[in-house]
Enzyme design. Structure first.
Site: not given
Ligand code: C5P
Length: 235
Positions: A64-66
């Site tokens: 996930d490096l976008k």
């Molecule tokens: O711990 P949690 O379930 O909140 O982790 C969600 C993951 O998804 C994290 O790595 C976060 O950076 C990523 N993410 C997010 N919302 C977004 C994009 C990515 O929570 N819109």
């Protein structure tokens, strides 16, 4: 190269600062039941060696490096990611059609071809942030526009908020929709605000659920994962 035969829907977010902490979690997880997401912090500290280690351990990895750069640079970065043997990689749709087409072409030339996913509007962006960027659309309109662009530029799907699932599933039926912001009823919301349960997200059309803390902060991560599997199977 990974030998995972099944298609686990749960992607565990390995949001750790270093490999020591990440490994402590990974040894508790089963590669036939989940995939792993590596983001910018862990990758920047620990590099591709750790990604390769996970793949050797039979895990499929979402890098996930976008990526967001000029077409040539983004294409080369996608190629480098594909050559690592990862399962999914992503780019910003706002990098435009030429950038996404270049990424697509680069991956199509690789012997191992990860799913190529676009990020539309970051969920941290509010209407006022779009206005500051000169974008006179609501976040939902902008998500829809960038998803169309992603589809016609050969992407395999998009990362989206659970609240965008219904709209995007209707708009792009064959897409891979990758959804963070997932919270089972029994877990803490933490800093996530607009969340859905795993079952709701699947019902609304999610292909893959990105889940971090509800699994990684659980006393028994595999038990938490199994609970989520059971809940989504009923959806
Ligand atoms: O711990 P949690 O379930 O909140 O982790 C969600 C993951 O998804 C994290 O790595 C976060 O950076 C990523 N993410 C997010 N919302 C977004 C994009 C990515 O929570 N819109």
């Amino acid at each position: 190269m990974s030998t995972v035969q099944c298609d686990p829907q749960i992607i565990v977010a390995l949001d750790y600062a270093n490999t020591k902490l990440a490994r402590e979690m990974v040894v508790q997880l089963d590669p036939t039941r989940c995939r792993l997401k590596i983001g910018k912090e862990l990758f920047t500290r620990e590099g591709p060696g750790f990604v390769e280690e996970l793949i050797r351990g039979d895990f499929e990895v979402f890098l996930d490096l976008k990526f967001h750069d000029i077409p040539n640079t983004t294409a080369k970065a996608c190629q480098a990611a594909a050559e690592l043997g990862i399962w999914m990689v992503n780019v910003h749709a706002s990098g435009g059609r030429k950038m996404m087409l270049a990424a697509r072409e680069a991956i199509d030339h690789c012997s191992h071809q990860p799913l190529l996913i676009a990020v539309t509007v970051l969920t941290s962006m509010a209407q006022s942030d779009l206005v500051e960027l000169g974008i006179n659309a609501t976040p939902a309109e902008q998500v829809s526009r960038l998803a169309s662009l992603a589809e016609s530029s050969g992407m395999d799907g998009v990362v989206c908020s659970p609240l965008e699932l219904s709209m995007l599933r209707k708009q792009w039926p064959g897409s891979s929709l990758v959804t963070p912001g997932i919270r089972p009823e029994w877990s803490q919301k933490g800093d996530q605000v607009r969340v859905m349960t795993p079952a709701e997200a699947v019902t609304h059309g999610s292909s893959y659920l990105v889940i971090g803390r509800p699994i990684t902060s659980a006393k028994d991560p595999m038990r938490a994962l199994e609970k989520i599997e059971r809940e989504t199977a009923l959806a």
